[in-house]
Design a protein around this motif. Structure first.
Motif, PDB file in Angstrom:
ATOM      1  N   GLU A 352       0.833  -1.206   0.000  1.00  0.00           N
ATOM      2  CA  GLU A 352       0.000   0.000   0.000  1.00  0.00           C
ATOM      3  C   GLU A 352       0.869   1.258   0.000  1.00  0.00           C
ATOM      4  OE1 GLU A 352      -3.287   2.350  -0.190  1.00  0.00           O
ATOM      5  OE2 GLU A 352      -3.148   0.169  -0.424  1.00  0.00           O
ATOM      6  N   THR A 353       1.944   1.234   0.810  1.00  0.00           N
ATOM      7  CA  THR A 353       2.860   2.381   0.846  1.00  0.00           C
ATOM      8  C   THR A 353       3.525   2.587  -0.509  1.00  0.00           C
ATOM      9  OG1 THR A 353       3.276   2.006   3.190  1.00  0.00           O
ATOM     10  CG2 THR A 353       4.883   3.341   1.995  1.00  0.00           C
ATOM     11  N   LEU A 354       3.986   1.492  -1.114  1.00  0.00           N
ATOM     12  CA  LEU A 354       4.640   1.583  -2.426  1.00  0.00           C
ATOM     13  C   LEU A 354       3.653   2.031  -3.503  1.00  0.00           C
ATOM     14  CD1 LEU A 354       6.824  -1.641  -2.256  1.00  0.00           C
ATOM     15  CD2 LEU A 354       7.665   0.715  -2.335  1.00  0.00           C
ATOM     16  N   HIS A 355       2.417   1.572  -3.387  1.00  0.00           N
ATOM     17  CA  HIS A 355       1.419   1.985  -4.376  1.00  0.00           C
ATOM     18  C   HIS A 355       1.154   3.489  -4.288  1.00  0.00           C
ATOM     19  CE1 HIS A 355      -2.030   2.005  -6.970  1.00  0.00           C
ATOM     20  NE2 HIS A 355      -2.795   2.448  -6.005  1.00  0.00           N
ATOM     21  N   GLN A 356       1.098   4.007  -3.066  1.00  0.00           N
ATOM     22  CA  GLN A 356       0.913   5.448  -2.910  1.00  0.00           C
ATOM     23  C   GLN A 356       2.100   6.207  -3.489  1.00  0.00           C
ATOM     24  OE1 GLN A 356       0.242   6.047   1.270  1.00  0.00           O
ATOM     25  NE2 GLN A 356      -1.757   5.042   1.262  1.00  0.00           N
ATOM     26  N   ARG A 357       3.305   5.675  -3.267  1.00  0.00           N
ATOM     27  CA  ARG A 357       4.486   6.315  -3.853  1.00  0.00           C
ATOM     28  C   ARG A 357       4.418   6.261  -5.381  1.00  0.00           C
ATOM     29  NH1 ARG A 357      10.020   3.628  -2.279  1.00  0.00           N
ATOM     30  NH2 ARG A 357       9.181   4.143  -0.210  1.00  0.00           N
ATOM     31  N   ARG A 358       3.964   5.123  -5.913  1.00  0.00           N
ATOM     32  CA  ARG A 358       3.864   4.985  -7.369  1.00  0.00           C
ATOM     33  C   ARG A 358       2.851   5.977  -7.943  1.00  0.00           C
ATOM     34  NH1 ARG A 358       1.634   2.800 -11.863  1.00  0.00           N
ATOM     35  NH2 ARG A 358       3.057   1.622 -13.227  1.00  0.00           N
ATOM     36  N   GLU A 359       1.723   6.120  -7.251  1.00  0.00           N
ATOM     37  CA  GLU A 359       0.717   7.075  -7.723  1.00  0.00           C
ATOM     38  C   GLU A 359       1.270   8.500  -7.723  1.00  0.00           C
ATOM     39  OE1 GLU A 359      -2.801   6.536  -5.369  1.00  0.00           O
ATOM     40  OE2 GLU A 359      -3.699   5.242  -6.894  1.00  0.00           O
ATOM     41  N   ARG A 443      -6.965   4.186 -23.241  1.00  0.00           N
ATOM     42  CA  ARG A 443      -7.644   3.680 -22.044  1.00  0.00           C
ATOM     43  C   ARG A 443      -6.717   3.696 -20.852  1.00  0.00           C
ATOM     44  NH1 ARG A 443      -9.268  -1.913 -24.514  1.00  0.00           N
ATOM     45  NH2 ARG A 443      -7.160  -1.590 -25.272  1.00  0.00           N
ATOM     46  N   SER A 444      -7.339   3.724 -19.707  1.00  0.00           N
ATOM     47  CA  SER A 444      -6.558   3.765 -18.465  1.00  0.00           C
ATOM     48  C   SER A 444      -5.720   2.518 -18.328  1.00  0.00           C
ATOM     49  CB  SER A 444      -7.510   3.875 -17.268  1.00  0.00           C
ATOM     50  OG  SER A 444      -6.823   3.655 -16.073  1.00  0.00           O
ATOM     51  N   ALA A 445      -4.543   2.702 -17.791  1.00  0.00           N
ATOM     52  CA  ALA A 445      -3.671   1.564 -17.534  1.00  0.00           C
ATOM     53  C   ALA A 445      -4.070   0.829 -16.263  1.00  0.00           C
ATOM     54  CB  ALA A 445      -2.218   2.027 -17.432  1.00  0.00           C
ATOM     55  N   GLU A 446      -5.166   1.214 -15.608  1.00  0.00           N
ATOM     56  CA  GLU A 446      -5.742   0.494 -14.469  1.00  0.00           C
ATOM     57  C   GLU A 446      -4.774   0.340 -13.300  1.00  0.00           C
ATOM     58  OE1 GLU A 446      -8.787  -2.739 -15.928  1.00  0.00           O
ATOM     59  OE2 GLU A 446      -6.864  -3.026 -16.919  1.00  0.00           O
ATOM     60  N   HIS A 447      -3.818   1.235 -13.152  1.00  0.00           N
ATOM     61  CA  HIS A 447      -2.846   1.137 -12.057  1.00  0.00           C
ATOM     62  C   HIS A 447      -2.073  -0.180 -12.112  1.00  0.00           C
ATOM     63  CE1 HIS A 447      -4.553   4.720 -10.291  1.00  0.00           C
ATOM     64  NE2 HIS A 447      -5.736   4.170 -10.370  1.00  0.00           N
ATOM     65  N   PRO A 606      -3.661  -3.067  -6.581  1.00  0.00           N
ATOM     66  CA  PRO A 606      -3.996  -2.530  -5.251  1.00  0.00           C
ATOM     67  C   PRO A 606      -5.412  -2.910  -4.820  1.00  0.00           C
ATOM     68  CG  PRO A 606      -2.985  -0.845  -6.622  1.00  0.00           C
ATOM     69  CD  PRO A 606      -3.271  -2.003  -7.524  1.00  0.00           C
ATOM     70  N   LYS A 607      -5.630  -2.843  -3.517  1.00  0.00           N
ATOM     71  CA  LYS A 607      -6.937  -3.163  -2.937  1.00  0.00           C
ATOM     72  C   LYS A 607      -8.036  -2.302  -3.546  1.00  0.00           C
ATOM     73  CE  LYS A 607      -9.202  -3.323   1.612  1.00  0.00           C
ATOM     74  NZ  LYS A 607      -8.979  -3.162   3.075  1.00  0.00           N
ATOM     75  N   ALA A 608      -7.738  -1.016  -3.747  1.00  0.00           N
ATOM     76  CA  ALA A 608      -8.755  -0.113  -4.313  1.00  0.00           C
ATOM     77  C   ALA A 608      -9.133  -0.532  -5.726  1.00  0.00           C
ATOM     78  CB  ALA A 608      -8.236   1.323  -4.310  1.00  0.00           C
ATOM     79  N   SER A 609      -8.159  -1.028  -6.520  1.00  0.00           N
ATOM     80  CA  SER A 609      -8.445  -1.457  -7.885  1.00  0.00           C
ATOM     81  C   SER A 609      -9.319  -2.711  -7.893  1.00  0.00           C
ATOM     82  CB  SER A 609      -7.139  -1.718  -8.635  1.00  0.00           C
ATOM     83  OG  SER A 609      -6.392  -0.530  -8.763  1.00  0.00           O
ATOM     84  N   ILE A 610      -9.103  -3.612  -6.915  1.00  0.00           N
ATOM     85  CA  ILE A 610      -9.947  -4.803  -6.835  1.00  0.00           C
ATOM     86  C   ILE A 610     -11.398  -4.395  -6.552  1.00  0.00           C
ATOM     87  CG2 ILE A 610     -10.279  -7.041  -5.740  1.00  0.00           C
ATOM     88  CD1 ILE A 610      -7.415  -6.988  -4.820  1.00  0.00           C
ATOM     89  N   LEU A 625     -16.767  -6.469   1.162  1.00  0.00           N
ATOM     90  CA  LEU A 625     -15.388  -6.784   0.829  1.00  0.00           C
ATOM     91  C   LEU A 625     -14.424  -5.721   1.325  1.00  0.00           C
ATOM     92  CD1 LEU A 625     -16.668  -9.007  -0.862  1.00  0.00           C
ATOM     93  CD2 LEU A 625     -15.112  -8.425  -2.719  1.00  0.00           C
ATOM     94  N   SER A 626     -14.866  -4.471   1.381  1.00  0.00           N
ATOM     95  CA  SER A 626     -13.965  -3.387   1.760  1.00  0.00           C
ATOM     96  C   SER A 626     -13.450  -3.538   3.193  1.00  0.00           C
ATOM     97  CB  SER A 626     -14.683  -2.037   1.619  1.00  0.00           C
ATOM     98  OG  SER A 626     -15.798  -1.961   2.488  1.00  0.00           O
ATOM     99  N   LYS A 627     -14.100  -4.367   4.019  1.00  0.00           N
ATOM    100  CA  LYS A 627     -13.683  -4.551   5.400  1.00  0.00           C
ATOM    101  C   LYS A 627     -12.698  -5.710   5.556  1.00  0.00           C
ATOM    102  CE  LYS A 627     -18.220  -2.899   6.936  1.00  0.00           C
ATOM    103  NZ  LYS A 627     -19.464  -3.228   7.675  1.00  0.00           N
ATOM    104  N   LEU A 628     -12.447  -6.454   4.469  1.00  0.00           N
ATOM    105  CA  LEU A 628     -11.577  -7.622   4.536  1.00  0.00           C
ATOM    106  C   LEU A 628     -10.136  -7.253   4.213  1.00  0.00           C
ATOM    107  CD1 LEU A 628     -13.827 -10.190   2.625  1.00  0.00           C
ATOM    108  CD2 LEU A 628     -13.765  -9.742   5.073  1.00  0.00           C
TER     109      LEU A 628
END
Length: 669
Positions: A352-359, A443-447, A606-610, A625-628
């Motif tokens: 999650e930390t790396l994904h935020q850095r990537r964004e 089209r979006s690269a979907e992260h 990432p979790k948000a993309s799922i 699902l968002s609570k898992l």
């Protein structure tokens, strides 16, 4: 945290039933606290965690139940054989100097021989009050005029605990009766207490089948028309602004925290506030010269795809900009490599930390690159902007959007300019009036990370290979297409990127570990084996066999041999995908050759993309699902996606513009 705590229950249990008259062998007396000591014959060995709460209660309302003691062997002290918790609470009060050390404690003196029996009897022969009775008792105290704070202090609990008990006491009598009969759990009762409407409570519980009576399902049913305080729209407007405008809120006293337990009851007011604030943001955008500017709170992916992207004019970067782009791209590559390691190790926090850095890096890189291109004034005069919100509640500007009619007009204008520049009349070259170029935004690269993009494109390649092996006409046209460009047109300049290479090399297994088990690979392998069994190994015999082969069989064999030439592997997670024309000609349906599973896709984004993907094929499951944890979400997403036909955006077919124009010409449009 939603269950009754020991401290609350035990504090309430400190209220005793009236004592029976003392037996002849027993005697009531007052014993100074300093002359009391614990007895080894007390059957209760654990005092429990609620001594402080009990001490606070005794300090406010007094000791309501005596201790049971025996005379010590030395005749100077008394040993407490029953009431050890009360004794410990009194000692704590003395230590804090709330009572004197010699405070007189009411005690029941029993014979030494019956000490253990008295201790066991007190602890076994009592029955705990049902929680429902406790709820009603708290409500009765409030009805008598007792402040909530005083009640909380009397029983050594917090005011929030008292408020929760009052809320439970107000649940429908029918539901409370079933709770007393153990037909409803305390967690279910707390979920139903989110509203004071008894009819709504009963409908939510009794009208639902048993398997839909979980606390979460009950709470969602009662608040389905409300909006959570952590919703993107609320974050954009602000809860204070909403309440200042007269909006109502509901607080769930049993929620983990105030944010998740607060819902907004006036969705229409919130929508109006969002639109008003978006309109304020849209005003300076209108001054940029666009044909139209719309402010909307919601913009789904399907609605976004209804627009085409207007073309931009691009310039070459300066030396400083080029260096900055190279530095950012290098950091992005290193982050992608580390992110994949985190995904493989199932280190969700690090990922999650790396994904935020990537964004952040991606956003910075896009910002630098966006400065290299802009829309021309004549394009702005036809295109528009949508001002909306992203999923985090942040403003998002979609500039340079074209509706279908506007896109056709812009293509026609561009074609007319090209003809004028070449000295041609509008009919000289037979170019279609709406042109043949497109300004579609990729089209979006979907992260996607680069590694996952390579993996997916490897499966895309495998699917195209088996399909082209089954379509000799397309294979022959594709092969001739390459040969014509090389032999007759001087190379690949302005070539249509079909995704074929004359050099055959198999590199897919290195990019996708699950490639060997791919249905496309297995099908192609079976087809190749069937042909190999029919063909001789000797080159001379093979040539003679091919010369004698019927032309249709020879073309089928040509198609099979052309299949390995397909290579649409992408080295990076870019929005553009090669091989679109070839896929269109083959009518490729990736759902026949690849399935979205936890291992093949969901664990690597990432979790948000799922959750964003699940929202497309099972939107009602997103709140659950968002609570898992991410690994659990990935497994659930795999199960829910089964049979839905959902595919990542990189696999969704998009009709090429040149094909659209051909169809339009055929229909006379």
């Amino acid at each position: 945290m939603n269950a009754l705590t020991d401290s609350e229950t035990q504090a309430l249990h400190a209220i005793p039933a009236p004592q029976l008259p003392a037996q002849p062998s027993q005697q009531m007396l007052l014993v100074p606290l300093s002359r009391l000591r614990p007895s080894r014959r007390n059957v209760r060995k654990t005092a429990g965690p609620s001594i402080e709460a009990l001490a606070a209660s005794i300090e406010r309302v007094g000791l309501l139940q005596n201790l049971t003691v025996t005379l010590a062997a030395d005749g100077a002290l008394y040993e407490v054989v029953a009431g050890g918790r009360r004794f410990a609470a009194l000692k704590l009060l003395a230590k804090k100097r709330r009572i004197v050390k010699d405070w007189d404690v009411p005690c029941l003196l029993v014979a030494d021989g019956s000490a253990r029996t008295a201790s066991l009897t007190e602890n076994v022969q009592r029955e705990a009050m049902h929680p429902a009775e406790q709820f009603k008792a708290f409500a009765a105290l409030v009805a008598e005029g007792r402040p909530v704070e005083d009640i909380a202090a009397d029983f050594g609990v917090t005011p929030l605990v008292v408020q929760r008990r009052l809320r439970l006491a107000n649940v429908s009598p029918r539901l409370m009766t079933d709770y007393r009969a153990d037909a409803i759990s305390l967690d279910q009762l707390m979920a139903l207490a989110v509203t004071d409407d008894h009819a709504a409570q009963e409908a939510a519980f009794y009208d639902a089948p048993e398997w839909q009576r979980s606390p979460g399902a009950l709470r969602q049913r009662l608040t389905e028309r409300e909006i959570g305080a952590d919703h993107a729209l609320v974050r954009f407007v602000g809860l204070d602004a909403y309440t200042a405008a007269g909006g109502g809120i509901r607080r769930d006293l049993f929620a983990d925290d105030e944010a998740t337990g607060t819902t907004l009851t006036d969705a229409a007011l919130l929508e109006r506030l969002v639109r008003d604030k978006l309109e304020t943001l849209a005003e300076p955008v209108r001054a940029e010269g666009w044909a139209w500017v719309n402010a909307v709170p919601h913009l789904s992916p399907a609605e976004r795809q209804a627009f085409q992207g207007a073309p931009r004019q691009r310039r070459e970067p300066t030396a400083k900009e080029a260096r900055r782009i190279a530095v950012l791209q290098g950091r992005l590559d290193r982050t992608d490599a580390t992110l994949e390691e985190a995904y493989d190790a199932d280190d969700e926090d690090r990922a999650e930390t790396l994904h935020q850095r990537r964004e952040a890096l991606t956003a910075e890189l896009e910002a630098v690159q966006s400065q290299l291109s802009d829309h021309a004034p004549e394009v702005r005069a036809m295109a528009g902007v949508i001002v909306t919100l992203n999923r985090e509640g942040q403003p998002l500007m979609h500039r340079g959007l074209l509706r279908e009619a506007e896109a056709k007009a812009l293509r026609a204008l561009d074609a007319a300019r090209q003809r004028a520049a070449n000295g041609q009349t509008p009919c000289d070259d037979g170019v279609d009036s709406d042109g043949s170029t497109t300004g579609d935004t990729p089209r979006s690269a979907e992260h996607l990370s680069d590694r996952l993009a390579q993996r997916l494109s490897a499966h895309h390649t495998a699917a195209l290979q088996i399909e082209i092996a089954r379509h000799p006409q397309v294979a022959l046209a594709s092969l001739v297409h390459i040969l014509v460009q090389q032999a007759l047109q001087g190379g690949y300049r302005n070539a249509l990127p079909l995704g074929l290479r004359l050099s055959l090399r198999d590199r897919l297994e290195d990019l996708a570990p699950d490639w060997p088990e791919s249905p496309a690979v297995l099908a192609l392998g079976e087809l190749r084996q069937a042909w190999s069994d029919q063909l001789p190994q000797d080159p001379g015999e093979l040539f003679a066999k091919l010369l004698a082969m019927p032309q249709d069989e020879l073309v089928q064999l040509l198609a099979l041999c052309t299949a390995p030439a397909v290579d649409v592997v992408t080295p990076r997670a870019t929005a553009s995908q090669p091989g679109a024309e070839l896929a269109q000609a083959l009518g490729l349906d990736m759902a026949a050759w690849w399935k979205p599973t936890a291992d093949s896709y969901f664990q690597h984004v990432p979790k948000a993309s799922i959750l964003q993907a699940v929202a497309q094929f099972a939107p009602n499951e997103v709140p659950r699902l968002s609570k898992l944890k991410k690994a659990e979400i990935a497994q659930e997403a795999e199960r829910l996606a089964e049979g839905s036909g959902w595919m990542p955006a990189v696999f969704r077919r998009k009709v090429p513009e040149v094909v659209k124009h051909t169809e339009a010409e055929a229909s006379g449009d």
